[in-house]
Design a protein around this motif. Structure first.
Motif, PDB file in Angstrom:
ATOM      1  N   ASP A  25     -37.138  24.671 -45.875  1.00 12.01           N
ATOM      2  CA  ASP A  25     -36.772  23.379 -46.112  1.00 12.01           C
ATOM      3  C   ASP A  25     -37.152  22.338 -45.265  1.00 12.01           C
ATOM      4  O   ASP A  25     -37.674  21.142 -45.654  1.00 12.01           O
ATOM      5  N   LEU A  28     -40.932  21.570 -46.499  1.00 13.11           N
ATOM      6  CA  LEU A  28     -40.806  20.489 -47.516  1.00 13.11           C
ATOM      7  C   LEU A  28     -40.702  19.246 -47.145  1.00 13.11           C
ATOM      8  O   LEU A  28     -41.148  18.501 -47.515  1.00 13.11           O
ATOM      9  N   LYS A  29     -39.618  18.856 -46.320  1.00 15.09           N
ATOM     10  CA  LYS A  29     -39.350  17.623 -45.753  1.00 15.09           C
ATOM     11  C   LYS A  29     -40.548  16.917 -44.764  1.00 15.09           C
ATOM     12  O   LYS A  29     -40.882  15.912 -45.128  1.00 15.09           O
ATOM     13  N   ARG A  31     -43.744  17.858 -45.329  1.00 15.57           N
ATOM     14  CA  ARG A  31     -44.849  17.598 -46.197  1.00 15.57           C
ATOM     15  C   ARG A  31     -44.608  16.062 -47.043  1.00 15.57           C
ATOM     16  O   ARG A  31     -45.414  15.293 -47.225  1.00 15.57           O
ATOM     17  N   SER A  32     -43.317  16.040 -47.339  1.00 19.33           N
ATOM     18  CA  SER A  32     -42.979  14.786 -48.003  1.00 19.33           C
ATOM     19  C   SER A  32     -43.072  13.397 -47.177  1.00 19.33           C
ATOM     20  O   SER A  32     -43.654  12.625 -47.514  1.00 19.33           O
ATOM     21  N   GLU A  33     -42.817  13.728 -45.894  1.00 22.03           N
ATOM     22  CA  GLU A  33     -42.836  12.422 -45.272  1.00 22.03           C
ATOM     23  C   GLU A  33     -44.081  12.179 -44.618  1.00 22.03           C
ATOM     24  O   GLU A  33     -44.521  11.005 -44.793  1.00 22.03           O
ATOM     25  N   TYR A  34     -45.097  13.196 -44.445  1.00 21.15           N
ATOM     26  CA  TYR A  34     -46.624  12.904 -44.327  1.00 21.15           C
ATOM     27  C   TYR A  34     -47.227  12.387 -45.562  1.00 21.15           C
ATOM     28  O   TYR A  34     -47.998  11.294 -45.249  1.00 21.15           O
ATOM     29  N   ARG A  35     -46.865  12.854 -46.613  1.00 24.40           N
ATOM     30  CA  ARG A  35     -47.665  12.165 -47.766  1.00 24.40           C
ATOM     31  C   ARG A  35     -47.449  10.694 -47.962  1.00 24.40           C
ATOM     32  O   ARG A  35     -48.078  10.009 -48.429  1.00 24.40           O
ATOM     33  N   LYS A  36     -46.085  10.384 -47.810  1.00 21.81           N
ATOM     34  CA  LYS A  36     -45.499   9.179 -48.077  1.00 21.81           C
ATOM     35  C   LYS A  36     -46.289   7.991 -47.028  1.00 21.81           C
ATOM     36  O   LYS A  36     -46.490   6.997 -47.388  1.00 21.81           O
ATOM     37  N   ARG A  91     -53.764  17.351 -50.268  1.00 19.97           N
ATOM     38  CA  ARG A  91     -53.673  16.348 -51.089  1.00 19.97           C
ATOM     39  C   ARG A  91     -55.103  16.096 -51.895  1.00 19.97           C
ATOM     40  O   ARG A  91     -55.342  15.688 -52.952  1.00 19.97           O
TER      41      ARG A  91
END
Length: 258
Positions: A25, A28-29, A31-36, A91
């Motif tokens: 978990d 996943l969190k 990865r989302s933060e770095y992508r944004k 990415r």
């Protein structure tokens, strides 16, 4: 019958399931933060070591004449060794393979990152404030040993960018994206071909591609790495490695010096 009895007496493997699920978990969190934020998310691992020489390799190959090879990898007959240390950009769907010819050490892992950053990373992500690296918990980037953390701190100080590490839990390395998005395709590109020279290997790896656009760049690091290195006595007391509050054994950051 005796083997069956021995197997029944073995204690079941202990797995810390809550920690494992919490780490998935957390990854996943992150990865989302770095992508944004537009920061790079890199999957890292070392592919299986191979020997150079006239050795059998699994797969089929079209040739004009019959090939005769050794059926075992006799190290005494080997002409060298290749250690593919790989990065996969989630990415961009691009693989970066640094082929070592010595030993798989933490210094080699950090040198691989250094080459990726100066050769590609800093130009692709000029505004990056941090790099997230996803990796397993053993080998040259062991989560338990401080030698990797020491080399990582030196690297962060040099490039001036924070490096965040997120280890996959034990026995879960196959969930690392590089394991199914890069490694199988490199294996397919090299199947059946005799690794007669370093040039043959690098040419094959560089030809790795998929219909979904995977590209691979290859670089050779022909450097001898020392084994048996020890952590500096003052490192633990002076280090700037920041461990996360959530599962610090698997999550930490190397903060560059100001």
């Amino acid at each position: 019958m005796n083997r069956l009895r021995k197997a029944q007496k073995r204690k079941p493997m202990k797995k810390n399931v809550p920690d494992r699920d919490a780490q998935f978990d957390n990854i996943l969190k992150l990865r989302s933060e770095y992508r944004k934020a537009g920061n790079p998310v890199i999957s890292m691992d070392t592919k299986k070591k191979e020997y150079l020489g006239n050795f059998y390799r699994k797969g089929r190959l079209y040739t004009l004449e019959e090939l005769q090879v050794f059926d075992h990898d006799f190290t005494s007959f080997a002409e060298g060794v290749i250690i593919p240390h790989c990065f996969y950009d989630l990415r961009l769907n691009i693989g970066y393979v640094q082929v070592g010819t010595s030993h798989d050490t933490s210094e080699f892992a950090c040198d691989s990152f250094r080459h990726w950053w100066y050769g590609y990373g800093c130009r692709i992500y000029p505004n990056a404030t941090s790099v997230l690296i996803l990796c397993d918990g053993g080998g040259s980037n062991s989560s338990r040993h401080y030698l990797f953390k020491q080399d990582l701190q030196i690297l962060a100080d040099e490039i001036g960018i924070e490096i965040r590490i997120a280890h996959y839990p034990p026995y879960c390395s196959k969930f690392n994206p590089i394991e199914h998005r890069l490694f199988p395709h490199i294996t397919r590109a090299c199947q059946g071909v005799i690794f007669s020279s370093l040039e043959v290997v690098t040419d094959l790896i560089a030809k790795t591609h998929t219909k979904k656009g995977l590209k691979v760049f290859v670089h050779v690091i022909d450097k001898v790495y020392e084994t048996g290195r020890k952590v500096a006595e003052t490192f633990k007391s002076e280090m700037r490695i920041v461990f996360d509050k959530i599962l610090p054994k698997w999550n930490y950051r190397a903060i560059p010096i100001n």
